[in-house]
Design an enzyme around this catalytic site. Structure first.
Site, PDB file in Angstrom:
ATOM      1  CE  LYS A 175      -1.852   1.853   3.887  1.00  0.00           C
ATOM      2  NZ  LYS A 175      -0.889   2.735   4.574  1.00  0.00           N
ATOM      3  CG  HIS A 205       0.763  -3.430   8.427  1.00  0.00           C
ATOM      4  ND1 HIS A 205       0.530  -2.196   7.897  1.00  0.00           N
ATOM      5  CD2 HIS A 205       0.802  -3.237   9.764  1.00  0.00           C
ATOM      6  CE1 HIS A 205       0.449  -1.303   8.864  1.00  0.00           C
ATOM      7  NE2 HIS A 205       0.610  -1.908  10.013  1.00  0.00           N
ATOM      8  CG  HIS A 267      -4.356   0.338   8.004  1.00  0.00           C
ATOM      9  ND1 HIS A 267      -3.883  -0.678   7.214  1.00  0.00           N
ATOM     10  CD2 HIS A 267      -3.318   1.196   8.173  1.00  0.00           C
ATOM     11  CE1 HIS A 267      -2.602  -0.439   6.922  1.00  0.00           C
ATOM     12  NE2 HIS A 267      -2.247   0.684   7.485  1.00  0.00           N
TER      13      HIS A 267
HETATM   14  C1  BG6 Z   1       0.812   2.436   7.875  1.00  0.00           C
HETATM   15  C2  BG6 Z   1       0.673   3.918   7.690  1.00  0.00           C
HETATM   16  O1  BG6 Z   1       0.147   1.752   6.853  1.00  0.00           O
HETATM   17  O2  BG6 Z   1       0.279   2.070   9.125  1.00  0.00           O
HETATM   18  C3  BG6 Z   1       1.360   4.668   8.823  1.00  0.00           C
HETATM   19  O3  BG6 Z   1       1.263   4.298   6.458  1.00  0.00           O
HETATM   20  C4  BG6 Z   1       0.839   4.183  10.158  1.00  0.00           C
HETATM   21  O4  BG6 Z   1       1.164   6.074   8.716  1.00  0.00           O
HETATM   22  C5  BG6 Z   1       0.917   2.670  10.236  1.00  0.00           C
HETATM   23  O5  BG6 Z   1       1.647   4.756  11.169  1.00  0.00           O
HETATM   24  C6  BG6 Z   1       0.239   2.152  11.487  1.00  0.00           C
HETATM   25  O6  BG6 Z   1       0.504   0.781  11.581  1.00  0.00           O
HETATM   26  P1  BG6 Z   1       0.679   0.084  12.999  1.00  0.00           P
HETATM   27  O7  BG6 Z   1       0.791  -1.359  12.701  1.00  0.00           O
HETATM   28  O8  BG6 Z   1       1.909   0.681  13.607  1.00  0.00           O
HETATM   29  O9  BG6 Z   1      -0.536   0.463  13.769  1.00  0.00           O
END
Ligand code: BG6
Length: 513
Positions: A175, A205, A267
């Site tokens: 992404k 992810h 997300h």
């Molecule tokens: C990423 C975003 O996909 O996800 C980031 O680009 C964000 O900006 C991150 O900080 C958050 O992921 P996690 O797993 O740390 O909550």
């Protein structure tokens, strides 16, 4: 406090460990090998897999990037990446040495056919030396603008299709998948001119997190929750993904991205679709993704008027986090002093289907908020007839804690000990840490292992990613036409006042996790 007894938990963890299938032998080619994602996430995740034997014993990792580097220098940087980013887990030096030896580097420009011919020769040699059975996993970890060029060169070099009947070629696309609906469609077309859909793994992810997958386990692995999981019993749902970090070193990327593209399109809509999904008939890639798609297609489309009333943007201003002064977004290096990029989004989302009619899903995400917390809170309707008036009885909430606490908490009322009938609010908590010990593996490790085993259940399909963009596109369109300023919120708060009003108008309020 409810807890799972340790012996049950230990057995479950052991079962889970022994049932992790090792991936097929393969060559993993990482485009963008000198980038941040490769060092912070991909290499540590591959090490995690190698260390727990979830990688086949025969594998090779080929880094491809523009800068010149020897294999030895790439191996050193891979070992360094693991040491720095493995989350403090103990590292066995022998494991790390032999892992690093599987790294090979190919330098070249993404437009240069000769570089891809060199890559192709290197792949053939490695196949021969390490018996990789012709299996190849390409990982696009470059800036998205480079994806079409890499894909075109992969095709030109004849690398897109498997060499033999029993081998496979797959491609992982990071992404952000496009910048808007039109570019996402174009990217899908570009990819699908070269690869079959079954070869494509669009990664988000969040889906690799155990607590996100647990949404499905909770709902469909138990008989007691699903009967309540609908408009008859649920008043509304709140989904929060708050971060206390700011934009860190990514301001240049973030300036043209913003929270709607960075977090909501991906997300937050993933969490929404898993919270709202109908029971799939099987736990397989087709059935699960079909049901997720139906949720995305049932999201009520925004009009310019409903964007104005149901979607709120915000941008962090100077403030304090954990007692420390932090700069506002516009003061961050590489951010324009009059930037209107949103670092916060809150939205009221409606799902027009039988199960969820008139049940609002309020979603919000922001950087530099009070604390880091991601959760899905199911707020149930009030008891129909209140026997115990005047006791401040609230509604019941079930909170799925995605991170950093991992678990589930159910709030309800219980009688206080004593002569009188007085009630208090209590919580029944399940904690992943208490029940199962520390988290088994990172989201990237789970997802990489899935790709190497050919399981696409936790990856986006072309139609799913386009449906998510189609939902957010009217917001971009409306903002482009009207937006001159973005409400500010102090760093360390829960977002701008306008975000609170989104709920207070409906007689509700955000949880303060
Ligand atoms: C990423 C975003 O996909 O996800 C980031 O680009 C964000 O900006 C991150 O900080 C958050 O992921 P996690 O797993 O740390 O909550």
């Amino acid at each position: 406090m409810a807890s799972i007894t340790n012996d049950i938990a230990e057995t479950a963890v052991l079962d889970a460990r022994s049932s992790v299938a090792a991936a097929d032998p393969c060559a993993i080619v990482i485009f963008g090998a000198s980038g941040d994602l490769t060092h912070r996430k991909l290499i540590p995740a591959l090490f995690e897999l190698a260390a727990c034997r979830s990688l086949a014993s025969r594998f090779a990792i080929i880094g491809f990037a523009r800068s010149e580097m020897s294999d030895a220098a790439f191996q050193d940087s891979a070992a360094e990446a693991v040491r720095k980013n493995n989350g403090g887990c103990p590292i066995n030096d022998n494991d790390l040495r032999s892992f690093a030896q599987s790294f090979v580097y190919v330098a070249g420009d993404y437009d240069q056919p000769e570089a891809f011919e060199k890559l192709s020769r290197r792949l053939e040699e490695l196949d021969e030396e390490r018996h990789l059975e012709g299996n190849r996993l390409f990982y696009l970890a470059t800036p998205p603008a480079v994806y079409p060029r890499v894909i075109a060169q992969i095709q030109k070099a004849g690398l897109a299709q498997p060499a033999g009947d029993n081998s496979w070629v797959r491609i992982v696309v990071e992404k952000p998948f496009g910048h808007d609906l039109a570019s996402a469609r174009k990217l899908n077309r570009t990819i699908l001119e070269v690869f079959e859909e079954t070869q494509v793994y669009r990664i988000d992810h969040f889906l690799g997190k155990d607590t996100v997958q647990n949404l499905l386990a909770l709902r469909f692995g138990n008989g007691i929750f699903e009967p309540l999981w609908n408009r008859n019993y649920v008043d509304h749902v709140q989904i929060t993904a708050a971060e206390s970090l700011g934009v860190e070193q990514r301001a240049a990327f973030y300036e043209t991205t913003g929270a709607l593209r960075d977090m909501v399109q991906s997300h937050l809509l993933q969490l929404t679709s898993l919270a709202a999904i109908e029971p799939p008939s099987n736990f397989d890639a087709t059935a699960v993704r079909n049901e997720k798609l139906k949720v995305l297609q049932a999201l009520r489309p925004y009009t310019p008027e409903t964007v104005a009333t149901n979607v709120v943007a915000g941008q962090y201003a100077q403030g304090q986090i954990d007692g420390e002064d932090v700069a506002g977004y516009r003061q961050e290096p590489a951010v324009k002093s009059d930037s209107v990029t949103e670092t916060f989004v809150a939205a009221k989302v409606l799902i027009d289907n039988w199960r969820w009619a008139d049940v609002p899903f309020y979603i919000r995400t922001g950087k530099r908020m009070r604390r880091r917390v991601t959760e899905v809170a199911i707020n149930f309707r009030r008891a129909p007839h209140l026997l115990f008036r005047g006791q401040g009885i609230d509604t019941n909430t079930m909170v799925l804690n995605i991170q950093p606490e991992e678990g589930i908490s159910i709030g309800f009322h219980a009688k206080l000990p004593g002569q009188q009938m007085r009630l208090a609010h209590v919580a029944m908590d399940f904690s992943y840490l208490a029940a199962f010990g520390a988290s088994e593996r990172s989201a990237y490790a789970t997802l990489l292992n899935d790709c190497m085993r050919g399981d696409a259940t936790l990856f986006d399909r072309a139609d799913g990613v386009e449906a998510a963009w189609a939902f957010v596109q009217p917001i971009f369109d409306a903002w482009e036409r009207q937006r001159r300023s973005v409400p500010a919120y102090p760093a360390g708060s829960w977002g701008p006042r306008e975000g609170d009003e989104l709920l207070s108008r409906d007689g509700r309020h955000w949880r303060k996790p």
